[in-house]
Design a protein around this motif. Structure first.
Motif, PDB file in Angstrom:
ATOM      1  N   THR A   1      -9.900  -2.087  -9.634  1.00 10.69           N
ATOM      2  CA  THR A   1     -10.183  -1.810 -11.036  1.00 10.69           C
ATOM      3  C   THR A   1     -10.771  -3.072 -11.674  1.00 10.69           C
ATOM      4  O   THR A   1     -10.726  -4.161 -11.086  1.00 10.69           O
TER       5      THR A   1
ATOM      6  N   GLU B   1     -14.443  -1.258   7.104  1.00 10.77           N
ATOM      7  CA  GLU B   1     -15.207  -0.152   6.519  1.00 10.77           C
ATOM      8  C   GLU B   1     -16.209   0.419   7.527  1.00 10.77           C
ATOM      9  O   GLU B   1     -16.440   1.629   7.561  1.00 10.77           O
TER      10      GLU B   1
ATOM     11  N   PRO C   1     -16.471  -2.460  -0.157  1.00 14.14           N
ATOM     12  CA  PRO C   1     -16.265  -3.142  -1.440  1.00 14.14           C
ATOM     13  C   PRO C   1     -17.569  -3.771  -1.931  1.00 14.14           C
ATOM     14  O   PRO C   1     -18.433  -4.137  -1.121  1.00 14.14           O
TER      15      PRO C   1
ATOM     16  N   ASN D   1      -4.970  -3.190  -1.550  1.00 12.98           N
ATOM     17  CA  ASN D   1      -5.982  -2.255  -2.057  1.00 12.98           C
ATOM     18  C   ASN D   1      -6.978  -1.846  -0.982  1.00 12.98           C
ATOM     19  O   ASN D   1      -8.167  -1.698  -1.239  1.00 12.98           O
TER      20      ASN D   1
ATOM     21  N   GLY E   1      -6.551   2.618  -1.219  1.00  5.01           N
ATOM     22  CA  GLY E   1      -6.730   3.219  -2.529  1.00  5.01           C
ATOM     23  C   GLY E   1      -6.329   2.232  -3.600  1.00  5.01           C
ATOM     24  O   GLY E   1      -5.911   1.103  -3.314  1.00  5.01           O
ATOM     25  N   HIS E   2      -6.480   2.642  -4.842  1.00  6.84           N
ATOM     26  CA  HIS E   2      -6.044   1.791  -5.947  1.00  6.84           C
ATOM     27  C   HIS E   2      -4.525   1.639  -5.871  1.00  6.84           C
ATOM     28  O   HIS E   2      -3.798   2.612  -5.675  1.00  6.84           O
TER      29      HIS E   2
ATOM     30  N   GLU F   1       0.859  -1.188   0.000  1.00  4.58           N
ATOM     31  CA  GLU F   1       0.000   0.000   0.000  1.00  4.58           C
ATOM     32  C   GLU F   1       0.890   1.231   0.000  1.00  4.58           C
ATOM     33  O   GLU F   1       2.023   1.207   0.494  1.00  4.58           O
TER      34      GLU F   1
ATOM     35  N   CYS G   1      -9.323  -5.465  -0.453  1.00  2.65           N
ATOM     36  CA  CYS G   1      -9.948  -5.323  -1.788  1.00  2.65           C
ATOM     37  C   CYS G   1     -11.030  -4.246  -1.795  1.00  2.65           C
ATOM     38  O   CYS G   1     -12.080  -4.391  -2.432  1.00  2.65           O
ATOM     39  N   THR G   2     -10.753  -3.145  -1.125  1.00  6.20           N
ATOM     40  CA  THR G   2     -11.722  -2.053  -1.046  1.00  6.20           C
ATOM     41  C   THR G   2     -11.776  -1.268  -2.354  1.00  6.20           C
ATOM     42  O   THR G   2     -12.854  -0.846  -2.789  1.00  6.20           O
ATOM     43  N   TYR G   3     -10.633  -1.058  -2.978  1.00 11.84           N
ATOM     44  CA  TYR G   3     -10.547  -0.285  -4.211  1.00 11.84           C
ATOM     45  C   TYR G   3     -10.014  -1.182  -5.322  1.00 11.84           C
ATOM     46  O   TYR G   3      -8.825  -1.544  -5.315  1.00 11.84           O
TER      47      TYR G   3
ATOM     48  N   GLN H   1     -14.818   4.060   5.424  1.00 10.55           N
ATOM     49  CA  GLN H   1     -14.400   3.945   4.030  1.00 10.55           C
ATOM     50  C   GLN H   1     -15.542   3.353   3.212  1.00 10.55           C
ATOM     51  O   GLN H   1     -16.473   2.755   3.768  1.00 10.55           O
TER      52      GLN H   1
END
Length: 380
Positions: A246, A267, A275, A220, A223-224, A192, A242-244, A272
């Motif tokens: 693509t 979260e 997911p 993640n 952020g990404h 991260e 795995c919150t953010y 936040q």
């Protein structure tokens, strides 16, 4: 001695018949020996009539940080009230953990594990990560190993104050790894921004794998970033948080067979974004649910609470959430003997004070686990 558990209103097996009504099963020598309709049940040496209650596999909590000392409630209060907070975060827990005795740390693990048992958890993974010295990481894992076989070396949690990343990576992959590997099954890294970048994460995971440890990744969350891709590259069992994500991250998880470990308590406790489990499930990704029990970002030991949040805020059905909290956790830990109640599985199960597993999400916050059974021992 064999035991017949009978008069089960609803039995969750995750076998050929995933859910059986009016069911029973037989336990013999610590394993499930027979499962089926109550009317067809064979005789056994003893009988446990559960009076129409639902019975589920014991929860498999595949992500926790139970070896710690100290309290961060002031940090939580500040976060919830929008106030600035300048205490040390993870590093304050590191200071408290280093100052604690082995006996104090073990007592804290035992207390939290008792909370988990009372709420239906029968298998738990425990990480190090609040020591960050050779001595404190190795003693943390030695303590964790007193309570579970699923121990994870997380020397690469954060970089200690006063140390540069390169120097600390050398320590994590050298003397610290050598001291910790005998007490660990897994190696993990917090990949991260502000922790370890992709190159450092690969170096750490490859060193651990070279020492015989299995890889998993904190990925993640903030952020990404590259964490999910690194997990897929090295063949990690799980990428947790795995919150953010693509679309490429989701596709990579599906293609590599890496479990996406969702941690609803994080979260909930940090505000936040949650997911989207539906997105992952729709792509064919295996999803697990775990507590991430830790003193900073998710101080809950309750898998039922995490199920309720996953259903409410992560777009999961009650059945999907229960599967992810049992079988999903087992897949995350590469275990085929827990997380289900089929012939040959360990006799790890929970009896609910409810007629259906749906009540775990339907009645959030209510203590619905009447008792938990682990290898013939009852926890209430």
């Amino acid at each position: 001695m064999s035991l017949l558990v009978t008069n089960i209103g609803e039995l969750v097996t995750w076998g050929e018949q995933p859910v059986i009504s009016d069911a029973a099963f037989v336990v013999d020598k610590g394993t499930i020996a027979w499962v089926g309709s109550r009317l067809d049940a064979p005789a056994a040496d003893a009988v446990n009539d559960v009076g129409g209650a639902a019975v589920i596999p014991g929860f498999v909590d595949s992500h926790s940080h139970l070896v710690f000392a100290g309290d961060r409630s002031a940090e939580f209060e500040a976060r919830m009230t929008g106030q600035p907070y300048e205490a040390g975060g993870i590093r304050s827990t590191v200071d408290a953990t280093r100052a604690a005795t082995d006996e104090q740390l073990a007592a804290n693990v035992a207390r939290h594990l008792a909370e988990m048992r009372a709420q239906g958890t029968t298998t738990v993974e425990i990480k190090s990560g609040y020591g960050l010295t050779v001595l404190d990481e190795s003693r943390s894992l030695a303590i964790a190993k007193q309570f579970t076989v699923e121990t994870t070396y997380l020397g690469a949690h954060v970089v200690p104050a006063g140390t540069d990343v390169a120097t600390y990576v050398d320590l994590v992959t050298g003397p610290m790894l050598q001291a910790c590997a005998p007490y660990a099954r897994w190696i993990d890294v917090f990949c991260e921004d502000g922790a370890f970048d992709a190159d450092a994460a690969r170096t750490i995971l490859n060193a651990g794998m070279g020492a015989g440890l299995l890889p998993r990744v904190h990925a993640n969350q903030l952020g990404h970033g590259p964490g999910v891709q690194v997990a897929c590259e090295v063949g990690a069992a799980a990428a947790d948080h795995c919150t953010y994500l693509t679309d490429d991250d989701v596709d990579a998880l599906a293609a590599a067979g890496v479990v996406a470990g969702l941690l609803p308590g994080v979260e909930f406790s940090t505000r936040q974004p949650y997911p989207d489990a539906r997105r992952l499930l729709g792509a064919g990704v295996t999803v697990s649910i775990a507590t991430d029990c830790n003193p900073g970002s998710s101080y809950t030991s309750s898998m039922p609470f995490c199920i309720a949040v996953a259903v409410r805020d992560m777009n999961m059905s009650p059945r999907e959430a229960l599967w992810s909290a049992t079988m999903g956790g087992a897949v995350s830990l590469k275990r085929d003997d827990v997380g289900h109640l089929t012939v040959g599985a360990k006799s790890h199960y929970a009896v609910l004070d409810a007629p259906s597993f749906v009540h775990l999400a339907y009645r959030p916050g209510v203590p619905l686990v009447a008792n938990t059974w682990l290898d013939g021992t009852q926890f209430a």
